[in-house]
Write a protein that holds these residues in place. Sequence first.
Motif, PDB file in Angstrom:
ATOM      1  N   PRO A 136       0.809  -1.222   0.000  1.00 20.29           N
ATOM      2  CA  PRO A 136       0.000   0.000   0.000  1.00 20.29           C
ATOM      3  C   PRO A 136       0.844   1.274   0.000  1.00 20.29           C
ATOM      4  O   PRO A 136       0.478   2.257  -0.647  1.00 20.29           O
ATOM      5  CB  PRO A 136      -0.827  -0.111   1.272  1.00 20.29           C
ATOM      6  N   SER A 137       1.978   1.264   0.698  1.00 21.62           N
ATOM      7  CA  SER A 137       2.779   2.492   0.754  1.00 21.62           C
ATOM      8  C   SER A 137       3.396   2.819  -0.601  1.00 21.62           C
ATOM      9  O   SER A 137       3.560   3.984  -0.934  1.00 21.62           O
ATOM     10  CB  SER A 137       3.861   2.386   1.830  1.00 21.62           C
ATOM     11  N   LEU A 138       3.709   1.822  -1.404  1.00 22.29           N
ATOM     12  CA  LEU A 138       4.239   2.076  -2.745  1.00 22.29           C
ATOM     13  C   LEU A 138       3.125   2.587  -3.662  1.00 22.29           C
ATOM     14  O   LEU A 138       3.320   3.527  -4.429  1.00 22.29           O
ATOM     15  CB  LEU A 138       4.879   0.811  -3.321  1.00 22.29           C
ATOM     16  N   ARG A 139       1.965   1.979  -3.570  1.00 29.22           N
ATOM     17  CA  ARG A 139       0.830   2.427  -4.399  1.00 29.22           C
ATOM     18  C   ARG A 139       0.410   3.846  -4.062  1.00 29.22           C
ATOM     19  O   ARG A 139      -0.017   4.596  -4.926  1.00 29.22           O
ATOM     20  CB  ARG A 139      -0.358   1.475  -4.229  1.00 29.22           C
ATOM     21  N   ALA A 140       0.531   4.223  -2.798  1.00 31.81           N
ATOM     22  CA  ALA A 140       0.093   5.546  -2.352  1.00 31.81           C
ATOM     23  C   ALA A 140       1.195   6.603  -2.434  1.00 31.81           C
ATOM     24  O   ALA A 140       0.927   7.773  -2.167  1.00 31.81           O
ATOM     25  CB  ALA A 140      -0.420   5.458  -0.914  1.00 31.81           C
ATOM     26  N   ALA A 141       2.400   6.201  -2.776  1.00 34.37           N
ATOM     27  CA  ALA A 141       3.533   7.131  -2.775  1.00 34.37           C
ATOM     28  C   ALA A 141       3.322   8.259  -3.781  1.00 34.37           C
ATOM     29  O   ALA A 141       2.834   8.036  -4.886  1.00 34.37           O
ATOM     30  CB  ALA A 141       4.822   6.380  -3.083  1.00 34.37           C
ATOM     31  N   GLN A 142       3.677   9.448  -3.366  1.00 33.32           N
ATOM     32  CA  GLN A 142       3.616  10.619  -4.231  1.00 33.32           C
ATOM     33  C   GLN A 142       5.016  10.901  -4.766  1.00 33.32           C
ATOM     34  O   GLN A 142       5.979  10.859  -4.037  1.00 33.32           O
ATOM     35  CB  GLN A 142       3.112  11.840  -3.441  1.00 33.32           C
ATOM     36  N   GLY A 143       5.112  11.168  -6.031  1.00 34.32           N
ATOM     37  CA  GLY A 143       6.411  11.479  -6.621  1.00 34.32           C
ATOM     38  C   GLY A 143       7.079  10.242  -7.165  1.00 34.32           C
ATOM     39  O   GLY A 143       6.565   9.125  -7.058  1.00 34.32           O
ATOM     40  N   PRO A 144       8.258  10.434  -7.747  1.00 34.14           N
ATOM     41  CA  PRO A 144       8.960   9.307  -8.369  1.00 34.14           C
ATOM     42  C   PRO A 144       9.515   8.332  -7.328  1.00 34.14           C
ATOM     43  O   PRO A 144       9.948   8.733  -6.255  1.00 34.14           O
ATOM     44  CB  PRO A 144      10.083   9.977  -9.162  1.00 34.14           C
ATOM     45  N   ALA A 145       9.476   7.063  -7.686  1.00 32.83           N
ATOM     46  CA  ALA A 145      10.051   6.009  -6.844  1.00 32.83           C
ATOM     47  C   ALA A 145      11.360   5.566  -7.487  1.00 32.83           C
ATOM     48  O   ALA A 145      11.401   5.289  -8.688  1.00 32.83           O
ATOM     49  CB  ALA A 145       9.087   4.836  -6.734  1.00 32.83           C
ATOM     50  N   THR A 146      12.421   5.522  -6.689  1.00 32.95           N
ATOM     51  CA  THR A 146      13.727   5.154  -7.236  1.00 32.95           C
ATOM     52  C   THR A 146      14.318   3.992  -6.445  1.00 32.95           C
ATOM     53  O   THR A 146      14.246   3.962  -5.213  1.00 32.95           O
ATOM     54  CB  THR A 146      14.711   6.341  -7.196  1.00 32.95           C
ATOM     55  N   PRO A 147      14.922   3.019  -7.161  1.00 31.71           N
ATOM     56  CA  PRO A 147      15.599   1.923  -6.464  1.00 31.71           C
ATOM     57  C   PRO A 147      16.985   2.371  -6.000  1.00 31.71           C
ATOM     58  O   PRO A 147      17.723   3.001  -6.753  1.00 31.71           O
ATOM     59  CB  PRO A 147      15.694   0.835  -7.540  1.00 31.71           C
ATOM     60  N   GLU A 148      17.298   2.079  -4.750  1.00 33.28           N
ATOM     61  CA  GLU A 148      18.581   2.459  -4.170  1.00 33.28           C
ATOM     62  C   GLU A 148      19.147   1.305  -3.353  1.00 33.28           C
ATOM     63  O   GLU A 148      18.445   0.356  -3.031  1.00 33.28           O
ATOM     64  CB  GLU A 148      18.414   3.673  -3.247  1.00 33.28           C
ATOM     65  N   LEU A 149      20.405   1.432  -2.997  1.00 31.80           N
ATOM     66  CA  LEU A 149      21.102   0.493  -2.119  1.00 31.80           C
ATOM     67  C   LEU A 149      20.868  -0.968  -2.500  1.00 31.80           C
ATOM     68  O   LEU A 149      20.277  -1.737  -1.742  1.00 31.80           O
ATOM     69  CB  LEU A 149      20.698   0.717  -0.660  1.00 31.80           C
ATOM     70  N   PRO A 150      21.356  -1.379  -3.657  1.00 38.45           N
ATOM     71  CA  PRO A 150      21.215  -2.793  -4.025  1.00 38.45           C
ATOM     72  C   PRO A 150      22.049  -3.667  -3.092  1.00 38.45           C
ATOM     73  O   PRO A 150      23.224  -3.394  -2.866  1.00 38.45           O
ATOM     74  CB  PRO A 150      21.751  -2.838  -5.453  1.00 38.45           C
TER      75      PRO A 150
END
Length: 194
Positions: free
Chosen positions: A32-46
């Motif tokens: 739910p937090s990803l679906r509700a996130a505002q703005g761009p989502a970026t993958p970090e810290l692999p």
Amino acid sequence: MPLHVPPAPAPALRSVLAALGSPTAVREARTPSLRAAQGPATPELPLPVHVLDGITAGGPTTTRLAGWRFLIRCSDRAVAAAETRLTPDGWVFSHFFEGPYITSTEQALRQAETMAQPYQPRLLSVPGLYMLTLWLHGDPAADASVGHPEPTDLLVPLAPAPPGIAAHRPHRAADLLPVLTHRVTPAPLLGSPA
């Protein structure tokens, strides 16, 4: 910064970026937090995710690379994680997830950044205990896809940790792995030969 985050395989990162760009993948995720996130989502810290298999009374026997995990950041915080796995055709996106391990991983990484010695961060899963640790490997230049915890490597249990094991307390692998071995090894049944 004493942490030397290893680069993820390029196809693993591309698969996560493709999933983040797919409205279907994000909408159908159980996050739910990803679906509700505002703005761009970026993958970090692999972080490479290694699984500790075959713990016996003689100690841990093998580790294997199970995938790469990326923290997904929106604005100023991680809201989810994305996991990839290796298939015969290469690295592919597996799933998004959220939960206590996201914030616990961030906390453990911040804690590790204050240490004087440089480390390569990895994740070590112990399925027999439903346990995940931040594995701080002492050789920052090592191949992140292989290896076994060295006695002087640090293992930081992430919350929620199993009963009796404190989360976020660094342990030398030589000290913690024997404790895990005793916990995973089943006790003999009453009345059965030992």
